[in-house]
Design a protein around this motif. Structure first.
Motif, PDB file in Angstrom:
ATOM      1  N   ASN A  96      -6.062   5.300   7.769  1.00  0.00           N
ATOM      2  CA  ASN A  96      -7.378   4.782   6.024  1.00  0.00           C
ATOM      3  C   ASN A  96      -6.659   4.000   5.501  1.00  0.00           C
ATOM      4  OD1 ASN A  96      -9.403   6.321   7.190  1.00  0.00           O
ATOM      5  ND2 ASN A  96      -8.423   8.117   5.500  1.00  0.00           N
ATOM      6  N   VAL A  97      -5.373   3.326   5.411  1.00  0.00           N
ATOM      7  CA  VAL A  97      -5.193   2.641   4.327  1.00  0.00           C
ATOM      8  C   VAL A  97      -4.734   0.956   4.730  1.00  0.00           C
ATOM      9  CG1 VAL A  97      -2.268   3.029   3.816  1.00  0.00           C
ATOM     10  CG2 VAL A  97      -3.792   1.968   1.920  1.00  0.00           C
ATOM     11  N   VAL A  98      -4.345   1.482   5.839  1.00  0.00           N
ATOM     12  CA  VAL A  98      -4.750   0.241   6.638  1.00  0.00           C
ATOM     13  C   VAL A  98      -5.324  -0.862   7.784  1.00  0.00           C
ATOM     14  CG1 VAL A  98      -3.620  -1.087   9.233  1.00  0.00           C
ATOM     15  CG2 VAL A  98      -1.975   0.323   7.926  1.00  0.00           C
ATOM     16  N   SER A  99      -6.697   0.097   7.462  1.00  0.00           N
ATOM     17  CA  SER A  99      -7.770  -0.529   7.729  1.00  0.00           C
ATOM     18  C   SER A  99      -8.204  -0.583   6.482  1.00  0.00           C
ATOM     19  CB  SER A  99      -9.247   0.515   7.886  1.00  0.00           C
ATOM     20  OG  SER A  99      -8.562   1.430   9.491  1.00  0.00           O
ATOM     21  N   GLU A 100      -8.374  -0.433   5.236  1.00  0.00           N
ATOM     22  CA  GLU A 100      -9.079  -1.007   3.768  1.00  0.00           C
ATOM     23  C   GLU A 100      -8.020  -2.144   3.953  1.00  0.00           C
ATOM     24  OE1 GLU A 100      -9.835  -1.216   0.217  1.00  0.00           O
ATOM     25  OE2 GLU A 100     -11.382  -0.453   2.111  1.00  0.00           O
ATOM     26  N   SER A 101      -6.668  -2.043   4.082  1.00  0.00           N
ATOM     27  CA  SER A 101      -5.658  -3.518   3.778  1.00  0.00           C
ATOM     28  C   SER A 101      -6.505  -4.785   4.105  1.00  0.00           C
ATOM     29  CB  SER A 101      -4.839  -3.036   3.708  1.00  0.00           C
ATOM     30  OG  SER A 101      -4.027  -2.255   3.194  1.00  0.00           O
ATOM     31  N   CYS A 130      -3.579   3.826  -2.891  1.00  0.00           N
ATOM     32  CA  CYS A 130      -3.885   2.761  -3.473  1.00  0.00           C
ATOM     33  C   CYS A 130      -2.839   1.308  -2.824  1.00  0.00           C
ATOM     34  CB  CYS A 130      -3.006   3.339  -4.565  1.00  0.00           C
ATOM     35  SG  CYS A 130      -0.954   3.235  -4.784  1.00  0.00           S
ATOM     36  N   VAL A 131      -4.103   0.462  -3.583  1.00  0.00           N
ATOM     37  CA  VAL A 131      -3.053  -0.964  -3.154  1.00  0.00           C
ATOM     38  C   VAL A 131      -3.502  -1.735  -3.549  1.00  0.00           C
ATOM     39  CG1 VAL A 131      -3.891  -3.030  -0.922  1.00  0.00           C
ATOM     40  CG2 VAL A 131      -4.607  -0.564  -1.081  1.00  0.00           C
ATOM     41  N   SER A 178       1.025  -0.988   0.187  1.00  0.00           N
ATOM     42  CA  SER A 178      -0.339  -0.080   0.027  1.00  0.00           C
ATOM     43  C   SER A 178       0.614   1.590  -0.404  1.00  0.00           C
ATOM     44  CB  SER A 178      -1.344   0.231   1.305  1.00  0.00           C
ATOM     45  OG  SER A 178      -1.631  -0.941   1.247  1.00  0.00           O
ATOM     46  N   TYR A 179       0.493   2.342  -0.980  1.00  0.00           N
ATOM     47  CA  TYR A 179       1.081   3.377  -0.773  1.00  0.00           C
ATOM     48  C   TYR A 179      -0.084   4.659  -0.048  1.00  0.00           C
ATOM     49  CZ  TYR A 179       4.363   1.441  -3.842  1.00  0.00           C
ATOM     50  OH  TYR A 179       5.376   0.742  -3.973  1.00  0.00           O
ATOM     51  N   THR A 180       0.011   5.404   0.937  1.00  0.00           N
ATOM     52  CA  THR A 180      -0.399   6.851   1.198  1.00  0.00           C
ATOM     53  C   THR A 180       0.170   8.279   1.595  1.00  0.00           C
ATOM     54  OG1 THR A 180      -2.043   7.081   3.067  1.00  0.00           O
ATOM     55  CG2 THR A 180      -0.374   6.124   3.590  1.00  0.00           C
ATOM     56  N   ASP A 181      -0.841   8.732   0.797  1.00  0.00           N
ATOM     57  CA  ASP A 181      -0.305  10.391   1.106  1.00  0.00           C
ATOM     58  C   ASP A 181      -0.944  11.523   1.898  1.00  0.00           C
ATOM     59  OD1 ASP A 181       1.724  11.938   0.704  1.00  0.00           O
ATOM     60  OD2 ASP A 181       0.843  12.955  -0.578  1.00  0.00           O
ATOM     61  N   SER A 184      -7.585  -1.491  -5.002  1.00  0.00           N
ATOM     62  CA  SER A 184      -8.358  -0.462  -4.694  1.00  0.00           C
ATOM     63  C   SER A 184      -7.346   0.921  -3.814  1.00  0.00           C
ATOM     64  CB  SER A 184      -8.417  -0.675  -2.212  1.00  0.00           C
ATOM     65  OG  SER A 184      -8.699  -0.009  -2.153  1.00  0.00           O
ATOM     66  N   TRP A 185      -8.562   2.082  -4.234  1.00  0.00           N
ATOM     67  CA  TRP A 185      -7.716   3.499  -3.795  1.00  0.00           C
ATOM     68  C   TRP A 185      -8.894   4.162  -3.277  1.00  0.00           C
ATOM     69  CZ3 TRP A 185      -9.580   0.795  -8.165  1.00  0.00           C
ATOM     70  CH2 TRP A 185     -10.503   0.841  -8.641  1.00  0.00           C
ATOM     71  N   SER A 186      -8.035   5.617  -3.112  1.00  0.00           N
ATOM     72  CA  SER A 186      -9.088   6.072  -2.292  1.00  0.00           C
ATOM     73  C   SER A 186      -8.635   7.579  -2.595  1.00  0.00           C
ATOM     74  CB  SER A 186      -9.836   5.791  -1.881  1.00  0.00           C
ATOM     75  OG  SER A 186     -10.336   6.926  -0.944  1.00  0.00           O
TER      76      SER A 186
END
Length: 154
Positions: free
Chosen positions: A83-88, A51-52, A31-34, A60-62
């Protein structure tokens, strides 16, 4: 209005592009987050984007405005990571920064996730949070496997 301009800028010239998925022997989730701290001039709320990837495929992306005002860039980034850890991991999103920090720390301590710094030049999630130079935008877009359709065969 700034959102609409950003969306139009990104969509312009990519109407024929789509997400391509490919067979992959890699089963690692990356996952990448910013976060763009205080990026909305009217509310000073931050934008989080992620983005995952499962192997080489984007799954997945948001990109969205954070629900609460962050008092620092660190707080905005922690919310983005949460947010990305929750999604992942498919957990319900947490609501407060203290919970976000504890949530991420717990997952790191258990070895379920690793949080690593990614230099801006390689930070794919920037495409979801800020305007980019065209060459960087196109490079990141290609990294997300968003491409024109392959030529049709007769």
């Amino acid at each position: 209005m700034a959102d609409l301009k950003r969306i139009i800028r990104y969509v312009q010239g990519t109407i024929d592009h789509g997400l391509h998925l490919y067979p992959s022997s890699i089963s690692t989730l990356v996952s990448y987050t910013d976060a763009d701290w205080g990026g909305y001039p009217d509310t000073r709320r931050s934008t989080s984007g992620y983005c995952v990837f499962l192997g080489d495929n984007l799954i997945s992306w948001s990109s969205k405005r954070q629900a609460t005002l962050s008092k620092s860039s660190c707080e905005a980034e922690y919310r983005g990571v949460a947010n990305v850890v929750s999604e992942s991991l498919h957990y319900q999103r947490t609501k407060h920064i203290e919970m976000d920090i504890l949530f991420v720390r717990e997952k790191v301590a258990r070895g379920e996730v690793r949080v690593l710094h990614v230099p801006s030049r390689h930070q794919i999630a920037d495409i979801f949070t800020k305007g980019l130079l065209r060459v960087l935008f196109e490079d990141f877009r290609d990294s997300l496997s968003v491409r024109p359709p392959p030529p049709a065969f007769d």
